[in-house]
Motif scaffolding. Structure first.
Motif, PDB file in Angstrom:
ATOM      1  N   LEU A 129      48.620  23.088 101.170  1.00  0.00           N
ATOM      2  CA  LEU A 129      47.619  23.890 100.443  1.00  0.00           C
ATOM      3  C   LEU A 129      47.538  23.466  98.982  1.00  0.00           C
ATOM      4  CD1 LEU A 129      48.417  27.430 101.894  1.00  0.00           C
ATOM      5  CD2 LEU A 129      46.519  25.930 102.532  1.00  0.00           C
ATOM      6  N   GLU A 130      48.687  23.143  98.398  1.00  0.00           N
ATOM      7  CA  GLU A 130      48.710  22.694  97.000  1.00  0.00           C
ATOM      8  C   GLU A 130      47.915  21.413  96.821  1.00  0.00           C
ATOM      9  OE1 GLU A 130      51.795  20.218  94.335  1.00  0.00           O
ATOM     10  OE2 GLU A 130      52.655  21.998  95.298  1.00  0.00           O
ATOM     11  N   ARG A 131      48.087  20.460  97.745  1.00  0.00           N
ATOM     12  CA  ARG A 131      47.401  19.179  97.599  1.00  0.00           C
ATOM     13  C   ARG A 131      45.893  19.312  97.888  1.00  0.00           C
ATOM     14  NH1 ARG A 131      49.417  18.299  94.104  1.00  0.00           N
ATOM     15  NH2 ARG A 131      48.275  16.334  93.981  1.00  0.00           N
ATOM     16  N   LEU A 132      45.542  20.171  98.840  1.00  0.00           N
ATOM     17  CA  LEU A 132      44.115  20.414  99.084  1.00  0.00           C
ATOM     18  C   LEU A 132      43.469  21.043  97.855  1.00  0.00           C
ATOM     19  CD1 LEU A 132      44.162  21.832 102.740  1.00  0.00           C
ATOM     20  CD2 LEU A 132      43.497  19.529 102.015  1.00  0.00           C
ATOM     21  N   ALA A 133      44.200  21.947  97.212  1.00  0.00           N
ATOM     22  CA  ALA A 133      43.671  22.610  96.022  1.00  0.00           C
ATOM     23  C   ALA A 133      43.529  21.647  94.850  1.00  0.00           C
ATOM     24  CB  ALA A 133      44.572  23.777  95.629  1.00  0.00           C
ATOM     25  N   ALA A 134      44.278  20.531  94.884  1.00  0.00           N
ATOM     26  CA  ALA A 134      44.241  19.573  93.780  1.00  0.00           C
ATOM     27  C   ALA A 134      43.139  18.534  93.940  1.00  0.00           C
ATOM     28  CB  ALA A 134      45.592  18.870  93.669  1.00  0.00           C
ATOM     29  N   ALA A 135      42.478  18.490  95.089  1.00  0.00           N
ATOM     30  CA  ALA A 135      41.460  17.464  95.344  1.00  0.00           C
ATOM     31  C   ALA A 135      40.279  17.614  94.390  1.00  0.00           C
ATOM     32  CB  ALA A 135      40.984  17.557  96.787  1.00  0.00           C
ATOM     33  N   ASP A 136      39.824  16.484  93.850  1.00  0.00           N
ATOM     34  CA  ASP A 136      38.688  16.472  92.930  1.00  0.00           C
ATOM     35  C   ASP A 136      37.466  15.766  93.508  1.00  0.00           C
ATOM     36  OD1 ASP A 136      39.942  17.796  90.756  1.00  0.00           O
ATOM     37  OD2 ASP A 136      40.975  15.935  90.215  1.00  0.00           O
ATOM     38  N   ASP A 137      37.675  14.903  94.495  1.00  0.00           N
ATOM     39  CA  ASP A 137      36.572  14.055  94.953  1.00  0.00           C
ATOM     40  C   ASP A 137      36.408  14.081  96.471  1.00  0.00           C
ATOM     41  OD1 ASP A 137      34.508  12.156  94.786  1.00  0.00           O
ATOM     42  OD2 ASP A 137      35.923  10.532  95.187  1.00  0.00           O
ATOM     43  N   THR A 138      37.465  13.715  97.201  1.00  0.00           N
ATOM     44  CA  THR A 138      37.345  13.631  98.657  1.00  0.00           C
ATOM     45  C   THR A 138      38.598  14.149  99.348  1.00  0.00           C
ATOM     46  OG1 THR A 138      38.230  11.357  98.664  1.00  0.00           O
ATOM     47  CG2 THR A 138      35.819  11.612  98.579  1.00  0.00           C
ATOM     48  N   ILE A 139      38.391  14.698 100.525  1.00  0.00           N
ATOM     49  CA  ILE A 139      39.487  15.061 101.426  1.00  0.00           C
ATOM     50  C   ILE A 139      39.160  14.470 102.792  1.00  0.00           C
ATOM     51  CG2 ILE A 139      40.689  16.928 102.647  1.00  0.00           C
ATOM     52  CD1 ILE A 139      40.151  18.735 100.271  1.00  0.00           C
TER      53      ILE A 139
END
Length: 267
Positions: A129-139
């Protein structure tokens, strides 16, 4: 043990109110003796608890008399005061966070390999969840096995919320999974994603048989790899977060042709 001090009263205020409940209508001097509140403080204390609307005064009498408000009413008033105070603090903290969010700009990413790992159900989901919340451009989400990320329960709801937040801030989300996983997902999962995510123009789901592993690629610079439990592939055992641009680029290069050849999925 709970006390009136837990609701914001001082020791002297608490003593004075409790004594008033026992004495009934009384003067400040009599209350000072009954409550052990010094005479030099009793009027300030009475004014204070009168401000809390815990006592009523009979100013026409000489000397002035005071009577306690019934406990149920008094406690409700103290509780309402505390709720208002908490609401004000909540608003204050939200304003502070909004201000700091603009002030605390993250430094430019350092082109240096870094990895971390989380083990255990709670820690692995927190990391994801932390890394998804940190996304700025693409997942990019790739799934070859049934994952808790697509669970309709609490974990799936948290992941869906983070994906929705990402879409709202302009992040594109691509999900690539093996076709057999579609049939394994509960019908409610499809309904959930259809209702919350599928209508967004930057959210896309496709299926392909040429998929292995379960992982996420964030902003083309880091890969979050899910490690299934050895005894139950539907349970997440660990999560590895690897920040390495060259590695992530290699993964993305392998992903791109598979994505182009994949079949769009309609929820």
């Amino acid at each position: 043990m709970a006390s009136l001090r837990d609701l914001g009263l001082s020791e002297y205020e608490s003593r004075a109110y409790r004594a008033l409940l026992q004495t009934g209508p009384t003067t400040a001097k009599e209350l000072s003796r009954a409550s052990d509140v010094p005479m030099g403080r009793i009027y300030d204390i009475l004014n204070s608890i009168e401000t809390y609307n815990l006592v009523r005064s009979q100013s026409a009498s000489r000397p002035k008399k005071y009577v306690a408000v019934e406990p149920t009413t008094a406690l409700d008033r103290l509780l309402d005061d505390k709720k208002r105070e908490l609401d004000q603090k909540k608003d204050q903290y939200e304003d502070i966070v909004d201000e700091l969010a603009h002030e605390l700009d993250a430094a430019e990413p350092v082109e240096e390999t870094f990895w971390t790992a989380a083990v255990g159900p709670t820690q692995t989901i927190d990391l994801l969840l932390e890394r998804l919340a940190a996304a700025d451009d693409t997942i990019i989400i790739v799934a070859s096995t049934l994952s808790q990320q697509f669970d309709i329960g609490e974990i799936g709801a948290l992941v869906a919320e983070q994906l929705q937040n990402a879409l709202d801030r302009g992040v594109s989300v691509k999900v690539l999974m093996r076709p057999e996983l579609v049939d394994l997902l509960p019908e409610s999962v499809g309904d959930h994603y259809a209702a919350t995510l599928s209508s967004h123009p930057d959210f896309d789901v496709r299926t392909s048989t040429d998929v292995s592993g379960t992982f996420n690629v964030i902003d083309g610079t880091e890969v979050v790899i899910e490690v299934p439990h050895p005894l139950d592939t539907e349970e997440i055992f660990a999560m590895i977060d690897l920040k390495d641009r060259s590695f992530a680029t290699g993964i993305k290069n392998e992903f791109s042709p598979r994505w182009e050849a994949a079949h769009p999925l309609s929820f």
